[in-house]
Write an enzyme that holds these catalytic residues in place. Structure first.
Site, PDB file in Angstrom:
ATOM      1  N   GLN A   1      -4.663 -12.746 -12.434  1.00 40.07           N
ATOM      2  CA  GLN A   1      -4.424 -11.580 -13.283  1.00 40.07           C
ATOM      3  C   GLN A   1      -2.954 -11.408 -13.669  1.00 40.07           C
ATOM      4  OE1 GLN A   1      -6.270  -8.994 -10.255  1.00 40.07           O
ATOM      5  NE2 GLN A   1      -4.669  -7.519 -10.731  1.00 40.07           N
TER       6      GLN A   1
ATOM      7  N   LEU B   1       0.816  -1.221   0.000  1.00 41.07           N
ATOM      8  CA  LEU B   1       0.000   0.000   0.000  1.00 41.07           C
ATOM      9  C   LEU B   1       0.847   1.269   0.000  1.00 41.07           C
ATOM     10  CD1 LEU B   1      -2.664  -1.146   2.637  1.00 41.07           C
ATOM     11  CD2 LEU B   1      -2.786  -1.307   0.139  1.00 41.07           C
TER      12      LEU B   1
ATOM     13  N   GLY C   1      -1.567   6.346  -2.757  1.00 40.11           N
ATOM     14  CA  GLY C   1      -2.633   6.201  -3.754  1.00 40.11           C
ATOM     15  C   GLY C   1      -3.749   5.318  -3.212  1.00 40.11           C
ATOM     16  N   HIS C   2      -3.354   4.141  -2.700  1.00 41.90           N
ATOM     17  CA  HIS C   2      -4.348   3.240  -2.110  1.00 41.90           C
ATOM     18  C   HIS C   2      -5.054   3.928  -0.937  1.00 41.90           C
ATOM     19  CE1 HIS C   2      -1.251   0.216  -3.615  1.00 41.90           C
ATOM     20  NE2 HIS C   2      -2.338  -0.186  -4.222  1.00 41.90           N
TER      21      HIS C   2
HETATM   22  P1  AMP Z   1      -3.364  -2.371  -6.961  1.00 43.68           P
HETATM   23  O1  AMP Z   1      -3.024  -2.714  -5.552  1.00 43.68           O
HETATM   24  O2  AMP Z   1      -2.198  -1.987  -7.785  1.00 43.68           O
HETATM   25  O3  AMP Z   1      -4.254  -3.424  -7.604  1.00 43.68           O
HETATM   26  O4  AMP Z   1      -4.259  -1.059  -6.878  1.00 43.68           O
HETATM   27  C1  AMP Z   1      -5.423  -1.013  -6.109  1.00 43.68           C
HETATM   28  C2  AMP Z   1      -6.201   0.232  -6.467  1.00 43.68           C
HETATM   29  O5  AMP Z   1      -5.406   1.384  -6.172  1.00 43.68           O
HETATM   30  C3  AMP Z   1      -6.573   0.300  -7.958  1.00 43.68           C
HETATM   31  O6  AMP Z   1      -7.902   0.770  -8.084  1.00 43.68           O
HETATM   32  C4  AMP Z   1      -5.574   1.291  -8.482  1.00 43.68           C
HETATM   33  O7  AMP Z   1      -6.030   1.984  -9.631  1.00 43.68           O
HETATM   34  C5  AMP Z   1      -5.419   2.232  -7.301  1.00 43.68           C
HETATM   35  N1  AMP Z   1      -4.171   2.991  -7.393  1.00 43.68           N
HETATM   36  C6  AMP Z   1      -2.935   2.505  -7.689  1.00 43.68           C
HETATM   37  N2  AMP Z   1      -2.042   3.517  -7.737  1.00 43.68           N
HETATM   38  C7  AMP Z   1      -2.725   4.653  -7.486  1.00 43.68           C
HETATM   39  C8  AMP Z   1      -2.355   6.040  -7.397  1.00 43.68           C
HETATM   40  N3  AMP Z   1      -1.114   6.450  -7.587  1.00 43.68           N
HETATM   41  N4  AMP Z   1      -3.339   6.949  -7.096  1.00 43.68           N
HETATM   42  C9  AMP Z   1      -4.618   6.536  -6.898  1.00 43.68           C
HETATM   43  N5  AMP Z   1      -5.031   5.248  -6.965  1.00 43.68           N
HETATM   44  C10 AMP Z   1      -4.092   4.320  -7.254  1.00 43.68           C
END
Ligand code: AMP
Length: 274
Positions: free
Chosen positions: A58, A30, A33-34
């Site tokens: 995936q 995390l 962004g998360h």
């Molecule tokens: P992931 O853990 O990479 O599957 O991401 C989980 C969620 O966090 C997904 O909806 C991503 O689009 C979102 N996410 C990843 N990076 C960012 C970021 N820099 N800003 C906002 N949301 C993000």
């Protein structure tokens, strides 16, 4: 914060909830962004459920699932610090119960291009796990980052096609102080690679400036982006509509520039929503 690892335990917890449930699916590692997705969910809902699941379905054959970062304790602390209500960290076997199960296929036209062309079956895997999570958690609202634009648009498509009663909330991309989009993969960039990666926000900024000065031709805008990205290795850099189809001119609220580049072997995605 309740940490739940078994589907049946989560189902019984969810049954006893009165109020709005917001859901934030993640693969962990995390970052801010998360956390911004989680904060949005907390603001909008009575209960926020976060999932951390590195979904094997995936990952493509040539992608190393085993190498995906899994800083479990740090992730748990971060969720606690945000006062998340329920953290769901299932075992793979509790999500995928048999090798011969009902499959979800992502829509071809949207899912076999860009990320889907490079990562075969990627979006089938994303949707397969999401539909399970949605059925278990029954959220009113689910939060996704605009950073993964193709994923967000395909998820919205599934919601519509399967008549799911869930609002998909698109959240803005969080960036570091040099405007590089935060990503779990950024840790693999050394100093030199990081400096090269800054060509990505630089190219998006230049495209934006061109749009603000009146340019709306996709080919011209793509050329500006490509010139700014050179000499990075580009997987794609394209202006498309929300069906991910190429368009000649950009239209407000129905077009975006999506790009993926490799910097020292690290694949980085970014985009700009016009
Ligand atoms: P992931 O853990 O990479 O599957 O991401 C989980 C969620 O966090 C997904 O909806 C991503 O689009 C979102 N996410 C990843 N990076 C960012 C970021 N820099 N800003 C906002 N949301 C993000």
């Amino acid at each position: 914060m309740k940490i739940v690892t078994k589907v049946k335990d989560l189902i019984s917890l969810i049954k006893n909830i009165n109020g709005k449930v917001g859901f934030v699916p993640t693969m962990g590692a995390l970052h801010e962004g998360h956390l911004s997705l989680m904060q949005n969910s907390k603001n909008d809902n009575d209960i926020t459920v976060v999932s951390i699941f590195v979904n094997p379905r995936q990952f493509g054959e040539n992608e190393d699932l085993g190498k995906y970062p899994r800083p479990k304790n740090k992730d748990i602390s971060l969720c606690k610090s945000l006062d998340i209500d329920i953290l769901f960290m299932p075992e793979e076997s509790s999500i995928y119960q048999s090798s011969d199960e009902v499959r979800i296929l992502a829509p071809k036209n949207m899912a076999q291009v860009f990320e889907g062309e490079i990562r075969k079956g990627h979006f089938d895997g994303v949707l397969s796990v999401l539909i399970k999570f949605f059925n278990i958690i029954k959220p009113q609202n689910a939060y996704f980052g605009k950073k993964d634009a193709q994923q967000l648009l395909i998820v919205k498509h599934m919601i519509k096609d399967l008549f799911l009663d869930i609002n998909i909330i698109a959240c803005d991309t969080k960036r570091d102080k040099h405007n590089l989009a935060l990503s779990s993969r950024n840790i693999y960039l050394d100093k030199n690679a990081y400096n090269n990666a800054l060509k990505i926000p630089y190219s998006l900024e230049n495209v934006l400036q061109a749009v603000l000065s009146g340019e709306n031709n996709s080919i011209v805008l793509e050329k500006i982006a490509l010139e700014c990205l050179a000499p990075l290795e580009i997987d794609y850099c394209k202006i498309v509509d929300f069906n991910l189809e190429a368009i000649k001119t950009i239209k407000k609220d129905n077009s975006l520039l999506i790009l993926a580049v490799r910097v020292d072997g690290v694949r980085l995605l970014d985009n700009y929503w016009f």
